[in-house]
Design an enzyme around this catalytic site. Sequence first.
Site, short mmCIF file in Angstrom:
data_model
loop_
_atom_site.label_atom_id
_atom_site.label_comp_id
_atom_site.label_asym_id
_atom_site.label_seq_id
_atom_site.Cartn_x
_atom_site.Cartn_y
_atom_site.Cartn_z
N SER A 1 6.20 33.02 -17.42
CA SER A 1 5.84 32.41 -18.68
C SER A 1 5.19 31.35 -18.61
O SER A 1 4.02 31.53 -18.24
CB SER A 1 7.57 32.06 -19.26
N ASP B 1 -8.81 33.01 -15.12
CA ASP B 1 -9.67 33.81 -15.93
C ASP B 1 -11.01 32.82 -16.50
O ASP B 1 -11.93 33.67 -16.54
CB ASP B 1 -9.06 34.09 -17.45
N LYS C 1 6.19 37.87 -17.52
CA LYS C 1 6.96 37.47 -18.80
C LYS C 1 5.69 36.84 -19.78
O LYS C 1 5.04 35.81 -19.40
CB LYS C 1 7.78 36.43 -18.73
#
Length: 530
Positions: free
Chosen positions: A282, A293, A307
């Site tokens: 999470s 990224d 998750k």
Amino acid sequence: MKFTASILLIFSFFAVTGQKVDPAFSNINTAWQVINNFYVDSVDANLLAKEAIVSMLKKLDPHSVFIPADEVKAMNEPLDGNFEGVGIEFTIIRDTLIVVSAVQGGPSQKAGVLIGDRIIAIDGKNIASTGLKNSDVFVLLRGKKGTVVTLSVLRKGEEEIRNFKVERDKIPINSVDAFYMISKSTGYIKVSRFSANTHHEFLTALKKLKKEKMDNLIIDLRSNGGGYLKAALDIVDELLGPEKLMLFTQGSSFPRRDHISTRGGNWEKGGLLVLIDEYSASASEIVAGAVQDWDRGVVVGRRSFGKGLVQRPFNLPDGSEIRLTIAKYYTPSGRSIQKPYEKGTVDYREEVYNRFLKGELVYRDSIHYNNGNIFYTRQNKRVVFGGGGIMPDIFVPLDSVLYTDLYKEIHSLGVFNRFMVKYLDNNRDDLKQLYTVFQDFTNKYEIDKSIWEGLLIDARSFGININNEELKASAPLIEIQIKAAIARALWTSCEYFQILNTLNTTVKNSLDVIENQELYNQLLSKGGIL
């Protein structure tokens, strides 16, 4: 009846908003009325209501859950960052409540309670040899700030009982477990959860490390199961430059919402490395995904849990709560890292264990990618993957040699913790006198034969068969954990992790990468799993 009241409340909602009542909901209401009026025996309305809600949520996803009213507060405490109580960590050994640690500056420490004290009565009520459970202790010791509780204590070497009047107060639950300089140029911060206080704790740690001339930072998110979305984004905001997409969320009833970095972060330029494992979930994946990224740093470890669903709490009239999944979150490259859950909750929960059975936690080649979930990083266009957790840039296998069946038994049966409580109870004062400086303890303390003999005697008393080959294999890990436990008892959790990390393969690999500028830059420019 509460369930009937809930139904009326929902009908009122539809009336006010002008929405038509779904025929399926009318069926639920009719079924309720039929059961309530015609069933052969009396009906427990609260139980039926709970079962109906739980059954509905089970059909949605593994993270939409019902929380009973009496559990809501306890569920929120780790995320709120505090609770109200006396401020002790305890263990129960042979029906005796023993103080393992007292929160620095907390109510119990201020009153004079010490590590190793045995609490035999609370407010005059005997609790020794009564089959005491952890849940019983929470009920007896927690309470509203300002209320007073009397603890009757037996202290080693004393015959008389001491009575301490302890005034309950707010007790912080730290989310940053440790921070220290792991080398001359690299700092280390261990974050165990993302709570209301995490950003403040992280900034405090970061500023102290920067004062020690830190060039590189390792953020350890292993076994961090997540927490508040905002707390994770606040951390990401410290790591990226301004005006960068950190995350976006989207659901059928919630339009896309972009979360953009806004402030000048406190660690936008230095070397950065994030540690994850199969229990990082999470909010941890939000941080790791954003760092990866934007090619901001290197992610090291094993594939994270997977998750990528956002929950929102909805309060019910009786104080219970539904935590309902309202959206998915997507990392800056546009990938969802939510793993599949169509086969049901049991299969979903066992997926991490199945990774071990398939060899994924030990062998890099056993990791299989879904080619339909390929994405590219925002800066350097490296390949990254979605659809099942964050794939690390550097894979570090689980050291299965150390984790033998003998090791697992010693820990799962509580033998290790019980032995350490007893050992520290008998030796704490001598250790404090002998080691006043942590560095001396690090360099000089060794696990002697008597400690091993004591631990093995306790293990045999629990019916554990001592396999010599397994003992030899696990000995380095057990010894480092004994030394780390002593360090935590004499100092803090920072010293605990400093000892523990000396044997950790993931941490060692991280240092090798972040202090090798050529390798670090190569990973960020070309990518690929090593």
